[in-house]
Design a protein around this motif. Sequence first.
Motif, PDB file in Angstrom:
ATOM      1  N   LEU A  10      -8.025  -6.837  -6.796  1.00 18.13           N
ATOM      2  CA  LEU A  10      -8.771  -7.819  -5.870  1.00 18.13           C
ATOM      3  C   LEU A  10      -8.949  -6.682  -4.203  1.00 18.13           C
ATOM      4  O   LEU A  10      -9.791  -6.931  -3.509  1.00 18.13           O
ATOM      5  N   TYR A  11      -7.932  -5.884  -3.990  1.00 18.02           N
ATOM      6  CA  TYR A  11      -7.846  -5.354  -2.842  1.00 18.02           C
ATOM      7  C   TYR A  11      -7.947  -3.663  -3.316  1.00 18.02           C
ATOM      8  O   TYR A  11      -6.749  -2.988  -3.128  1.00 18.02           O
ATOM      9  N   LEU A  15      -6.401   4.166   0.455  1.00 22.80           N
ATOM     10  CA  LEU A  15      -5.656   4.326   1.972  1.00 22.80           C
ATOM     11  C   LEU A  15      -4.163   4.751   1.604  1.00 22.80           C
ATOM     12  O   LEU A  15      -3.641   5.391   2.528  1.00 22.80           O
ATOM     13  N   MET A  16      -3.434   4.191   0.573  1.00 21.06           N
ATOM     14  CA  MET A  16      -2.244   4.429   0.520  1.00 21.06           C
ATOM     15  C   MET A  16      -1.724   5.787  -0.645  1.00 21.06           C
ATOM     16  O   MET A  16      -0.763   6.446  -0.263  1.00 21.06           O
ATOM     17  N   ALA A  64       1.131  -2.986  -6.463  1.00 21.41           N
ATOM     18  CA  ALA A  64       1.396  -4.231  -6.228  1.00 21.41           C
ATOM     19  C   ALA A  64       0.702  -4.956  -5.087  1.00 21.41           C
ATOM     20  O   ALA A  64      -0.111  -6.061  -5.245  1.00 21.41           O
ATOM     21  N   LEU A  65       0.643  -3.986  -4.174  1.00 21.26           N
ATOM     22  CA  LEU A  65      -0.334  -4.754  -2.867  1.00 21.26           C
ATOM     23  C   LEU A  65      -1.963  -4.619  -3.100  1.00 21.26           C
ATOM     24  O   LEU A  65      -2.548  -5.389  -2.454  1.00 21.26           O
ATOM     25  N   PRO A 117       4.525  -4.601 -11.513  1.00 25.27           N
ATOM     26  CA  PRO A 117       4.816  -3.421 -10.775  1.00 25.27           C
ATOM     27  C   PRO A 117       5.864  -3.698  -9.867  1.00 25.27           C
ATOM     28  O   PRO A 117       6.893  -2.535  -9.339  1.00 25.27           O
ATOM     29  N   LEU A 118       5.981  -4.595  -9.173  1.00 22.92           N
ATOM     30  CA  LEU A 118       6.730  -4.774  -7.981  1.00 22.92           C
ATOM     31  C   LEU A 118       8.120  -5.233  -8.321  1.00 22.92           C
ATOM     32  O   LEU A 118       9.118  -4.506  -7.932  1.00 22.92           O
ATOM     33  N   ALA A 119       8.491  -5.553  -9.681  1.00 22.42           N
ATOM     34  CA  ALA A 119       9.711  -5.830 -10.289  1.00 22.42           C
ATOM     35  C   ALA A 119      10.339  -4.418 -10.654  1.00 22.42           C
ATOM     36  O   ALA A 119      11.287  -4.153 -10.416  1.00 22.42           O
TER      37      ALA A 119
END
Length: 571
Positions: free
Chosen positions: A4-5, A11-12, A68-69, A302-304
């Motif tokens: 979604l983003y 950028l990262m 995750a972001l 991915p966050l976990a």
Amino acid sequence: MQFLYPNVLFLMLIPIFLLMFLIVTNKDRFQKFFSKESLIKLSISNKNMNKTTRNILLFITLILMTIALARPVMNEKEQSFKQEIASIVIAIDVSKSMLATDVYPNRLTFAKQKLLNLIELSKKNALAVTLFGKNSFILSPVTQDFNSLKILVENLNTGLNFDNGSNIFSALETTNKLLKDYKNKNLILLTDGGNNQSYEKEIEYAKQNSINIYTLAVGTKKPAPIKLENGNFLTKEDGSIITVTLNENIKNLSLGTNGGYIESSNSNDDIKQILADIDAKSSKKELESKKFKTYTELFYYPLAFAIFILFIAFSSLPNLKKRALKTLLTFFLLANFTQQSKAFEFDFKNIEKANKYYENKDYKNAIKEYEKVAKTPEATYNLANSYYKNSEYDKALKTYKEVVSSNKELEYKKLHNLGNTYVKLNDLQNAKKMYENALKIKEDKETRENLKKVEEALNKKENKQNKPENQNNKDDKNKDSQEQKENKKNSNKEQKNKEDKEDKENKEKESNKNQQANKTQEENLEKTAKEPKKISDLEEKKWLEELQKQKTPVLLKKVETKSEDNSSTPW
């Protein structure tokens, strides 16, 4: 799968890879001066993890957190949300009869408060507000912006001088115009019944245009005078005071148009019954459906995984001591939890015991049990009640003051009981304050009656105190009158001599004043011809006070009617 983003990835991730490359390629300071063999001999062996592996793990966690972001999702679905509403017009009677004082403070102010309560409880409906006397006026068209509607009603000046009479037919015409796009039209009348004995014409019009009329009757069957804004009562031509009662004939209007009739009460039960009936009978109108997308979120995977790798990177292999510490900590937490649960069970048992003692009027034992659990505002309030019932008024007063809650109902009860406690302690001034504060939160008959009794008791006290003072003043006056008579005889002689001298001086002064007055008048005439007139200080103060008292003006739109109210009693 999609992101979604996606901009977050660009950028990262690019700066992360550049940083990783620089750290890996950059040599340590010691590598510049020593060979690899000598560094191996000099370095201390690490059983857990070396520097390069930890760096790699940290970079992996950064990449996973960036993914995750970016919010990865799958199974995209489009859904629509439909909202159905019932349309209601609320019409307030603003005729002179609504100023009758059989309902506190008068019928019109009471009806205005009922209207505000209606707006607050009508969350699923669309509302319009009109006023009617001899003619109808639109305060607000059909809207769901209840905050703006509340502001309009609150700023409505009930002291406006509307045309005399109660033309309910004009209210029906206005309702038909406002709800012309709706199948079912609902009208709630806040009125004292109007002037008519028969409402056949109104019933026929309502049936033709499918208007369901609900009447919330404001007023009582006892005759009551009409108190005007200036404090005077409305009178007939012969000077006799006009009295009005609730016109119950309006019940036929509501029952004959598939609506309902209910007499108003201090609670909101009357409003809730009307709204429930409208909700059950009315065919609701669908608003424009709102579309929105739903997804199956994947960011937590991915966050976990990133958190797990980060935990490994910042930890070493656990030894026996660390394991022992962890087991002790878990054991301590479990023991503390069981103690808290037991304490909660005991508190519940104590509350049950205390309530039973209180119901059986065993207030001493109730106090003992409530003291054990007086940790919440409700329990503290119950403890204060027990003290009060046990005639321990000083303790009850202290305990009531300790009750601090955001619950308005509990705050009202506390203030009411504080007033009762102050009465028992013969502190009537504080009792009056507590009752007044309680009535600001909630209007209640018992509190209002208690306040009246306290005010009467205070007035009696003041009258008793004033009686002995008046007697003392009479005695002092008699003594003073005798002394004054003697002093007058002596002073009269002196005054005659003075008056003769003053007459001569005054004649000379008057002649001088007349000359100066003529000059000043001529100068003032010249100034007034040049300068504009100014408002005096007193007039300016009055205007400023009136401007400060004024509320935000409200626009009322008059609606033309085919039927005028020509009754013999147009109030």
